[in-house]
Design a protein around this motif. Structure first.
Motif, PDB file in Angstrom:
ATOM      1  N   LYS A  53       0.840  -1.191   0.000  1.00  0.00           N
ATOM      2  CA  LYS A  53       0.000   0.000   0.000  1.00  0.00           C
ATOM      3  C   LYS A  53       0.877   1.243   0.000  1.00  0.00           C
ATOM      4  N   SER A  54       0.566   2.172  -0.854  1.00  0.00           N
ATOM      5  CA  SER A  54       1.384   3.373  -0.987  1.00  0.00           C
ATOM      6  C   SER A  54       0.711   4.575  -0.344  1.00  0.00           C
ATOM      7  N   ARG A  55       1.528   5.552   0.018  1.00  0.00           N
ATOM      8  CA  ARG A  55       1.008   6.846   0.429  1.00  0.00           C
ATOM      9  C   ARG A  55       0.567   7.597  -0.828  1.00  0.00           C
TER      10      ARG A  55
ATOM     11  N   ALA B  24      -3.570  -2.028  -6.813  1.00  0.00           N
ATOM     12  CA  ALA B  24      -2.609  -1.435  -5.880  1.00  0.00           C
ATOM     13  C   ALA B  24      -1.275  -1.126  -6.545  1.00  0.00           C
ATOM     14  N   ILE B  25      -0.877  -1.962  -7.515  1.00  0.00           N
ATOM     15  CA  ILE B  25       0.405  -1.722  -8.180  1.00  0.00           C
ATOM     16  C   ILE B  25       0.336  -0.445  -9.016  1.00  0.00           C
ATOM     17  N   LEU B  26      -0.751  -0.237  -9.729  1.00  0.00           N
ATOM     18  CA  LEU B  26      -0.910   1.000 -10.485  1.00  0.00           C
ATOM     19  C   LEU B  26      -0.946   2.198  -9.545  1.00  0.00           C
ATOM     20  N   ALA B  27      -1.598   2.045  -8.392  1.00  0.00           N
ATOM     21  CA  ALA B  27      -1.639   3.138  -7.412  1.00  0.00           C
ATOM     22  C   ALA B  27      -0.230   3.521  -6.967  1.00  0.00           C
ATOM     23  N   ARG B  28       0.615   2.522  -6.720  1.00  0.00           N
ATOM     24  CA  ARG B  28       1.992   2.823  -6.304  1.00  0.00           C
ATOM     25  C   ARG B  28       2.785   3.438  -7.455  1.00  0.00           C
ATOM     26  N   VAL B  29       2.605   2.923  -8.652  1.00  0.00           N
ATOM     27  CA  VAL B  29       3.290   3.506  -9.811  1.00  0.00           C
ATOM     28  C   VAL B  29       2.965   4.992  -9.913  1.00  0.00           C
ATOM     29  N   LEU B  30       1.696   5.340  -9.798  1.00  0.00           N
ATOM     30  CA  LEU B  30       1.290   6.743  -9.889  1.00  0.00           C
ATOM     31  C   LEU B  30       1.923   7.582  -8.784  1.00  0.00           C
TER      32      LEU B  30
ATOM     33  N   PRO C 285      -6.936   2.278  -6.000  1.00  0.00           N
ATOM     34  CA  PRO C 285      -6.937   2.882  -4.665  1.00  0.00           C
ATOM     35  C   PRO C 285      -5.896   3.988  -4.524  1.00  0.00           C
ATOM     36  N   THR C 286      -6.199   5.138  -5.102  1.00  0.00           N
ATOM     37  CA  THR C 286      -5.251   6.249  -5.079  1.00  0.00           C
ATOM     38  C   THR C 286      -5.987   7.554  -4.832  1.00  0.00           C
ATOM     39  N   THR C 287      -5.268   8.660  -4.961  1.00  0.00           N
ATOM     40  CA  THR C 287      -5.849   9.994  -4.795  1.00  0.00           C
ATOM     41  C   THR C 287      -5.544  10.816  -6.040  1.00  0.00           C
ATOM     42  N   VAL C 288      -6.044  12.040  -6.059  1.00  0.00           N
ATOM     43  CA  VAL C 288      -5.768  12.930  -7.191  1.00  0.00           C
ATOM     44  C   VAL C 288      -4.416  13.616  -7.052  1.00  0.00           C
ATOM     45  N   MET C 289      -3.712  13.397  -5.955  1.00  0.00           N
ATOM     46  CA  MET C 289      -2.493  14.152  -5.690  1.00  0.00           C
ATOM     47  C   MET C 289      -1.408  13.990  -6.764  1.00  0.00           C
ATOM     48  N   PRO C 290      -1.124  12.766  -7.263  1.00  0.00           N
ATOM     49  CA  PRO C 290      -0.096  12.676  -8.317  1.00  0.00           C
ATOM     50  C   PRO C 290      -0.443  13.510  -9.547  1.00  0.00           C
ATOM     51  N   PHE C 291      -1.729  13.580  -9.879  1.00  0.00           N
ATOM     52  CA  PHE C 291      -2.150  14.302 -11.072  1.00  0.00           C
ATOM     53  C   PHE C 291      -2.054  15.814 -10.884  1.00  0.00           C
ATOM     54  N   ILE C 292      -2.407  16.279  -9.703  1.00  0.00           N
ATOM     55  CA  ILE C 292      -2.435  17.718  -9.446  1.00  0.00           C
ATOM     56  C   ILE C 292      -1.067  18.255  -9.037  1.00  0.00           C
ATOM     57  N   LEU C 293      -0.402  17.569  -8.096  1.00  0.00           N
ATOM     58  CA  LEU C 293       0.845  18.098  -7.540  1.00  0.00           C
ATOM     59  C   LEU C 293       2.072  17.742  -8.370  1.00  0.00           C
ATOM     60  N   ARG C 294       1.992  16.659  -9.153  1.00  0.00           N
ATOM     61  CA  ARG C 294       3.148  16.272  -9.970  1.00  0.00           C
ATOM     62  C   ARG C 294       2.855  16.277 -11.464  1.00  0.00           C
ATOM     63  N   ASN C 295       1.670  16.758 -11.825  1.00  0.00           N
ATOM     64  CA  ASN C 295       1.353  16.902 -13.250  1.00  0.00           C
ATOM     65  C   ASN C 295       1.424  15.573 -14.004  1.00  0.00           C
ATOM     66  N   VAL C 296       1.077  14.489 -13.309  1.00  0.00           N
ATOM     67  CA  VAL C 296       1.147  13.149 -13.889  1.00  0.00           C
ATOM     68  C   VAL C 296      -0.029  12.910 -14.821  1.00  0.00           C
ATOM     69  N   ARG C 297       0.241  12.236 -15.932  1.00  0.00           N
ATOM     70  CA  ARG C 297      -0.816  11.867 -16.884  1.00  0.00           C
ATOM     71  C   ARG C 297      -1.043  10.366 -16.824  1.00  0.00           C
ATOM     72  N   LEU C 298      -2.296   9.954 -16.651  1.00  0.00           N
ATOM     73  CA  LEU C 298      -2.686   8.552 -16.745  1.00  0.00           C
ATOM     74  C   LEU C 298      -3.417   8.371 -18.062  1.00  0.00           C
ATOM     75  N   GLN C 299      -2.768   7.679 -18.993  1.00  0.00           N
ATOM     76  CA  GLN C 299      -3.314   7.505 -20.333  1.00  0.00           C
ATOM     77  C   GLN C 299      -3.801   6.075 -20.518  1.00  0.00           C
TER      78      GLN C 299
END
Length: 327
Positions: free
Chosen positions: A205-207, A224-230, A251-265
Protein backbone atom coordinates in the motif's frame (compact mmCIF):
# COMPACT_ATOMS: atom_id res chain seq x y z
CA UNK A 1 -14.70 -29.62 -43.32
CA UNK A 2 -12.36 -27.63 -41.11
CA UNK A 3 -11.23 -27.80 -37.50
CA UNK A 4 -12.15 -25.30 -34.77
CA UNK A 5 -12.12 -25.01 -31.00
CA UNK A 6 -15.74 -24.48 -29.98
CA UNK A 7 -16.99 -23.32 -26.58
CA UNK A 8 -20.39 -24.37 -25.24
CA UNK A 9 -22.10 -23.79 -21.92
CA UNK A 10 -23.08 -26.96 -20.03
CA UNK A 11 -24.86 -26.63 -16.67
CA UNK A 12 -23.50 -23.12 -16.25
CA UNK A 13 -19.90 -24.08 -17.05
CA UNK A 14 -17.83 -23.37 -20.16
CA UNK A 15 -16.79 -26.54 -21.99
CA UNK A 16 -14.34 -26.56 -24.90
CA UNK A 17 -13.99 -29.16 -27.65
CA UNK A 18 -12.26 -29.53 -31.01
CA UNK A 19 -14.95 -29.91 -33.67
CA UNK A 20 -14.98 -30.51 -37.43
CA UNK A 21 -17.33 -27.98 -39.00
CA UNK A 22 -18.90 -27.35 -42.38
CA UNK A 23 -18.32 -24.01 -44.11
CA UNK A 24 -21.93 -22.96 -43.64
CA UNK A 25 -21.43 -23.09 -39.84
CA UNK A 26 -19.44 -19.85 -40.06
CA UNK A 27 -21.09 -16.44 -39.59
CA UNK A 28 -22.03 -14.72 -42.84
CA UNK A 29 -19.42 -11.96 -42.98
CA UNK A 30 -17.73 -10.38 -46.02
CA UNK A 31 -14.27 -11.94 -46.02
CA UNK A 32 -13.40 -15.65 -45.73
CA UNK A 33 -9.90 -16.13 -44.31
CA UNK A 34 -7.82 -19.30 -44.21
CA UNK A 35 -6.14 -18.93 -40.82
CA UNK A 36 -2.43 -19.65 -40.49
CA UNK A 37 -1.88 -18.69 -36.85
CA UNK A 38 -3.65 -17.25 -33.84
CA UNK A 39 -2.26 -16.54 -30.38
CA UNK A 40 -3.11 -17.06 -26.73
CA UNK A 41 -3.76 -13.94 -24.67
CA UNK A 42 -4.91 -13.54 -21.08
CA UNK A 43 -8.41 -12.71 -22.33
CA UNK A 44 -8.41 -15.93 -24.39
CA UNK A 45 -7.47 -17.84 -21.24
CA UNK A 46 -10.43 -16.34 -19.40
CA UNK A 47 -12.75 -17.19 -22.29
CA UNK A 48 -11.63 -20.80 -22.81
CA UNK A 49 -11.63 -21.70 -19.12
CA UNK A 50 -14.76 -19.75 -18.29
CA UNK A 51 -12.86 -18.05 -15.45
CA UNK A 52 -14.05 -14.69 -16.71
CA UNK A 53 -17.42 -13.68 -18.15
CA UNK A 54 -15.87 -13.09 -21.54
CA UNK A 55 -18.32 -15.22 -23.56
CA UNK A 56 -22.03 -14.51 -23.27
CA UNK A 57 -23.33 -16.19 -26.42
CA UNK A 58 -22.75 -19.88 -27.18
CA UNK A 59 -21.56 -21.71 -29.17
CA UNK A 60 -18.48 -19.51 -29.64
CA UNK A 61 -15.11 -19.93 -31.33
CA UNK A 62 -12.62 -17.96 -29.21
CA UNK A 63 -9.32 -16.41 -30.30
CA UNK A 64 -8.97 -12.62 -30.38
CA UNK A 65 -6.12 -12.66 -32.95
CA UNK A 66 -5.53 -14.25 -36.32
CA UNK A 67 -3.38 -13.97 -39.41
CA UNK A 68 -4.11 -15.69 -42.68
CA UNK A 69 -4.90 -15.54 -46.38
CA UNK A 70 -8.11 -14.25 -47.93
CA UNK A 71 -9.91 -17.04 -49.81
CA UNK A 72 -13.07 -15.14 -50.76
CA UNK A 73 -14.05 -11.49 -50.43
CA UNK A 74 -17.25 -9.57 -51.06
CA UNK A 75 -15.43 -6.33 -50.13
CA UNK A 76 -13.44 -4.11 -52.48
CA UNK A 77 -10.85 -3.65 -49.69
CA UNK A 78 -9.49 -7.19 -50.03
CA UNK A 79 -9.12 -9.84 -52.70
CA UNK A 80 -8.30 -13.55 -52.70
CA UNK A 81 -4.64 -14.11 -51.87
CA UNK A 82 -4.22 -11.04 -49.64
CA UNK A 83 -2.44 -11.62 -46.34
CA UNK A 84 -4.35 -10.05 -43.44
CA UNK A 85 -4.20 -9.59 -39.67
CA UNK A 86 -7.16 -9.31 -37.32
CA UNK A 87 -6.98 -8.24 -33.68
CA UNK A 88 -9.70 -6.94 -31.38
CA UNK A 89 -13.15 -5.65 -32.35
CA UNK A 90 -14.80 -8.11 -29.95
CA UNK A 91 -13.82 -11.07 -32.16
CA UNK A 92 -13.35 -14.19 -30.07
CA UNK A 93 -15.77 -12.68 -27.54
CA UNK A 94 -18.92 -11.59 -29.39
CA UNK A 95 -18.02 -12.94 -32.83
CA UNK A 96 -16.39 -16.20 -33.89
CA UNK A 97 -12.64 -15.82 -33.71
CA UNK A 98 -9.23 -17.17 -34.61
CA UNK A 99 -9.16 -20.68 -33.12
CA UNK A 100 -10.46 -22.04 -36.40
CA UNK A 101 -8.84 -23.09 -39.68
CA UNK A 102 -11.38 -20.93 -41.54
CA UNK A 103 -12.93 -17.68 -40.32
CA UNK A 104 -15.34 -15.12 -41.74
CA UNK A 105 -14.54 -11.49 -40.85
CA UNK A 106 -15.92 -8.03 -41.54
CA UNK A 107 -13.58 -6.14 -43.88
CA UNK A 108 -13.19 -3.27 -41.42
CA UNK A 109 -11.74 -5.65 -38.82
CA UNK A 110 -8.80 -6.54 -41.06
CA UNK A 111 -5.51 -4.80 -41.81
CA UNK A 112 -2.98 -5.88 -44.43
CA UNK A 113 -0.02 -7.86 -43.14
CA UNK A 114 2.92 -5.42 -43.42
CA UNK A 115 5.13 -6.22 -46.39
CA UNK A 116 7.96 -8.54 -45.40
CA UNK A 117 6.38 -9.56 -42.07
CA UNK A 118 6.29 -13.31 -41.46
CA UNK A 119 2.77 -14.51 -40.53
CA UNK A 120 3.98 -16.43 -37.48
CA UNK A 121 5.95 -13.38 -36.37
CA UNK A 122 2.80 -11.27 -36.56
CA UNK A 123 1.11 -13.58 -34.05
CA UNK A 124 4.19 -13.64 -31.85
CA UNK A 125 3.41 -9.93 -31.72
CA UNK A 126 -0.40 -10.27 -31.76
CA UNK A 127 -2.77 -8.23 -29.61
CA UNK A 128 -0.17 -8.16 -26.83
CA UNK A 129 2.49 -6.66 -29.07
CA UNK A 130 0.07 -4.23 -30.69
CA UNK A 131 -1.01 -3.08 -27.23
CA UNK A 132 2.60 -2.73 -26.13
CA UNK A 133 3.42 -0.54 -29.14
CA UNK A 134 0.32 1.60 -28.52
CA UNK A 135 1.58 2.08 -24.95
CA UNK A 136 5.02 3.14 -26.22
CA UNK A 137 3.35 5.59 -28.61
CA UNK A 138 1.32 7.01 -25.71
CA UNK A 139 4.52 7.60 -23.70
CA UNK A 140 6.17 9.30 -26.67
CA UNK A 141 3.14 11.49 -27.31
CA UNK A 142 3.24 12.49 -23.63
CA UNK A 143 6.78 13.77 -24.10
CA UNK A 144 8.64 10.89 -22.45
CA UNK A 145 12.06 10.42 -24.07
CA UNK A 146 14.93 8.04 -23.30
CA UNK A 147 16.75 10.85 -21.52
CA UNK A 148 13.69 11.58 -19.33
CA UNK A 149 14.54 8.75 -16.94
CA UNK A 150 13.62 5.13 -16.14
CA UNK A 151 10.47 3.49 -17.44
CA UNK A 152 8.77 0.87 -15.25
CA UNK A 153 6.87 -2.01 -16.87
CA UNK A 154 4.53 -3.99 -14.62
CA UNK A 155 3.59 -7.60 -15.37
CA UNK A 156 6.81 -7.58 -17.36
CA UNK A 157 7.02 -11.34 -17.95
CA UNK A 158 3.57 -11.44 -19.57
CA UNK A 159 2.78 -10.96 -23.23
CA UNK A 160 2.28 -7.18 -23.26
CA UNK A 161 5.02 -6.61 -20.69
CA UNK A 162 7.60 -8.72 -22.53
CA UNK A 163 7.09 -6.93 -25.82
CA UNK A 164 7.02 -3.51 -24.10
CA UNK A 165 10.35 -4.23 -22.37
CA UNK A 166 11.92 -5.27 -25.66
CA UNK A 167 10.61 -2.30 -27.67
CA UNK A 168 11.52 0.28 -25.02
CA UNK A 169 15.00 -1.12 -24.52
CA UNK A 170 15.53 -1.16 -28.28
CA UNK A 171 14.55 2.52 -28.45
CA UNK A 172 17.15 3.39 -25.83
CA UNK A 173 15.01 3.67 -22.70
CA UNK A 174 16.21 2.45 -19.30
CA UNK A 175 13.64 -0.21 -18.43
CA UNK A 176 12.83 -1.47 -14.94
CA UNK A 177 10.76 -4.67 -15.06
CA UNK A 178 8.29 -5.67 -12.34
CA UNK A 179 7.74 -9.41 -11.86
CA UNK A 180 6.63 -11.76 -9.13
CA UNK A 181 8.57 -14.69 -10.57
CA UNK A 182 12.25 -14.80 -9.69
CA UNK A 183 12.89 -17.39 -12.42
CA UNK A 184 12.06 -14.78 -15.11
CA UNK A 185 14.85 -12.37 -14.12
CA UNK A 186 17.41 -13.67 -16.63
CA UNK A 187 14.75 -13.72 -19.36
CA UNK A 188 13.76 -10.09 -18.69
CA UNK A 189 17.38 -8.97 -18.69
CA UNK A 190 17.84 -10.67 -22.07
CA UNK A 191 14.91 -8.64 -23.37
CA UNK A 192 16.68 -5.47 -22.25
CA UNK A 193 15.55 -4.76 -18.68
CA UNK A 194 18.32 -3.05 -16.70
CA UNK A 195 16.67 -3.51 -13.30
CA UNK A 196 14.26 -6.08 -11.82
CA UNK A 197 11.66 -4.89 -9.30
CA UNK A 198 9.72 -7.32 -7.11
CA UNK A 199 5.97 -7.43 -7.50
CA UNK A 200 5.64 -7.72 -3.71
CA UNK A 201 7.32 -4.36 -3.15
CA UNK A 202 5.13 -2.68 -5.76
CA UNK A 203 1.95 -4.21 -4.32
CA UNK A 204 2.52 -2.70 -0.87
CA UNK A 205 0.00 0.00 0.00
CA UNK A 206 1.38 3.37 -0.99
CA UNK A 207 1.01 6.85 0.43
CA UNK A 208 -0.63 9.43 -1.87
CA UNK A 209 2.87 10.50 -2.93
CA UNK A 210 6.07 8.48 -2.70
CA UNK A 211 9.65 9.16 -3.73
CA UNK A 212 9.85 10.03 -7.42
CA UNK A 213 11.28 7.11 -9.41
CA UNK A 214 9.79 6.84 -12.90
CA UNK A 215 9.60 9.08 -15.96
CA UNK A 216 7.06 6.77 -17.54
CA UNK A 217 5.27 3.49 -17.03
CA UNK A 218 3.51 0.73 -18.91
CA UNK A 219 1.02 -0.85 -16.51
CA UNK A 220 -0.65 -4.15 -17.36
CA UNK A 221 -2.02 -5.08 -13.93
CA UNK A 222 -3.95 -2.20 -12.30
CA UNK A 223 -5.15 -1.99 -8.69
CA UNK A 224 -2.61 -1.44 -5.88
CA UNK A 225 0.40 -1.72 -8.18
CA UNK A 226 -0.91 1.00 -10.49
CA UNK A 227 -1.64 3.14 -7.41
CA UNK A 228 1.99 2.82 -6.30
CA UNK A 229 3.29 3.51 -9.81
CA UNK A 230 1.29 6.74 -9.89
CA UNK A 231 2.54 7.75 -6.43
CA UNK A 232 6.14 7.21 -7.58
CA UNK A 233 5.98 9.06 -10.92
CA UNK A 234 8.35 11.91 -11.68
CA UNK A 235 6.96 15.37 -12.29
CA UNK A 236 5.17 15.35 -15.70
CA UNK A 237 5.48 11.58 -15.92
CA UNK A 238 3.15 9.51 -18.11
CA UNK A 239 1.55 6.17 -17.27
CA UNK A 240 0.13 4.08 -20.14
CA UNK A 241 -2.42 1.73 -18.53
CA UNK A 242 -3.68 -1.20 -20.57
CA UNK A 243 -4.54 -4.06 -18.22
CA UNK A 244 -6.25 -5.11 -15.02
CA UNK A 245 -4.82 -8.55 -14.28
CA UNK A 246 -4.57 -7.65 -10.57
CA UNK A 247 -7.96 -5.93 -10.41
CA UNK A 248 -10.03 -3.08 -11.79
CA UNK A 249 -9.98 -0.82 -8.74
CA UNK A 250 -7.59 2.11 -8.34
CA UNK A 251 -6.94 2.88 -4.66
CA UNK A 252 -5.25 6.25 -5.08
CA UNK A 253 -5.85 9.99 -4.80
CA UNK A 254 -5.77 12.93 -7.19
CA UNK A 255 -2.49 14.15 -5.69
CA UNK A 256 -0.10 12.68 -8.32
CA UNK A 257 -2.15 14.30 -11.07
CA UNK A 258 -2.44 17.72 -9.45
CA UNK A 259 0.85 18.10 -7.54
CA UNK A 260 3.15 16.27 -9.97
CA UNK A 261 1.35 16.90 -13.25
CA UNK A 262 1.15 13.15 -13.89
CA UNK A 263 -0.82 11.87 -16.88
CA UNK A 264 -2.69 8.55 -16.74
CA UNK A 265 -3.31 7.51 -20.33
CA UNK A 266 -5.63 4.59 -21.00
CA UNK A 267 -4.61 2.38 -23.94
CA UNK A 268 -7.15 0.23 -25.78
CA UNK A 269 -6.30 -2.05 -28.68
CA UNK A 270 -9.78 -3.56 -29.15
CA UNK A 271 -11.53 -0.60 -30.80
CA UNK A 272 -8.36 1.23 -31.86
CA UNK A 273 -8.91 3.06 -35.19
CA UNK A 274 -7.53 1.35 -38.29
CA UNK A 275 -5.06 4.11 -39.20
CA UNK A 276 -3.47 3.99 -35.75
CA UNK A 277 -3.34 0.18 -35.90
CA UNK A 278 -1.52 0.34 -39.21
CA UNK A 279 0.95 2.87 -37.81
CA UNK A 280 1.60 0.62 -34.82
CA UNK A 281 2.04 -2.49 -37.00
CA UNK A 282 4.50 -0.68 -39.26
CA UNK A 283 6.52 0.40 -36.24
CA UNK A 284 6.48 -3.12 -34.83
CA UNK A 285 7.91 -4.34 -38.12
CA UNK A 286 10.92 -2.04 -37.76
CA UNK A 287 11.33 -1.42 -34.02
CA UNK A 288 10.67 -4.73 -32.29
CA UNK A 289 14.03 -6.53 -32.30
CA UNK A 290 13.60 -9.73 -34.30
CA UNK A 291 15.91 -11.62 -31.96
CA UNK A 292 13.56 -10.94 -29.07
CA UNK A 293 10.73 -12.94 -30.59
CA UNK A 294 12.57 -16.22 -30.29
CA UNK A 295 12.94 -15.53 -26.58
CA UNK A 296 9.32 -14.67 -25.91
CA UNK A 297 7.29 -17.08 -28.06
CA UNK A 298 6.17 -20.70 -27.98
CA UNK A 299 4.29 -22.57 -30.73
CA UNK A 300 1.40 -24.91 -29.84
CA UNK A 301 -1.29 -26.88 -31.67
CA UNK A 302 -4.99 -26.05 -31.44
CA UNK A 303 -5.54 -29.13 -29.27
CA UNK A 304 -3.16 -27.69 -26.65
CA UNK A 305 -5.08 -24.43 -26.19
CA UNK A 306 -7.29 -25.55 -23.24
CA UNK A 307 -4.25 -26.67 -21.24
CA UNK A 308 -2.37 -23.46 -21.97
CA UNK A 309 -5.48 -21.42 -21.18
CA UNK A 310 -5.37 -22.81 -17.64
CA UNK A 311 -1.67 -22.00 -17.43
CA UNK A 312 -1.98 -18.40 -18.60
CA UNK A 313 -4.66 -17.43 -16.08
CA UNK A 314 -2.58 -19.03 -13.33
CA UNK A 315 0.50 -17.00 -14.24
CA UNK A 316 2.43 -19.99 -15.57
CA UNK A 317 3.07 -18.64 -19.08
CA UNK A 318 5.80 -16.19 -19.95
CA UNK A 319 5.94 -14.21 -23.15
CA UNK A 320 3.82 -15.13 -26.15
CA UNK A 321 2.06 -18.36 -27.17
CA UNK A 322 1.32 -18.82 -30.89
CA UNK A 323 -1.37 -21.26 -32.03
CA UNK A 324 -0.64 -23.11 -35.30
CA UNK A 325 -3.88 -23.66 -37.23
CA UNK A 326 -2.17 -25.50 -40.07
CA UNK A 327 -1.53 -28.63 -38.03
Amino acid sequence: MFKALVLNEVEGKTVSAIENLELDALPQEEVLVEVDYSSLNYKDGLAVTGAGKIIRNFPMVPGIDLVGTVKESASEQFKAGDKVIMTGWGVGENYWGGYSQLARMKAEWLVPLPEGMDPRWSMEIGTAGLTAMLCVMALEEGGVKPESGPIVVTGAAGGVGSVAVSILAGLGYEVHAVTGRAETEAYLRELGASEIVSRESMAEKSRPLERQRWAGAVDTVGDAILARVLAEMNYSGVVAACGLAAGYKLPTTVMPFILRNVRLQGVDSVMCPVDRRQQAWQRLQTELPAKALGEISELIALEEVPDYADKIINGQVRGRVVVDLKK
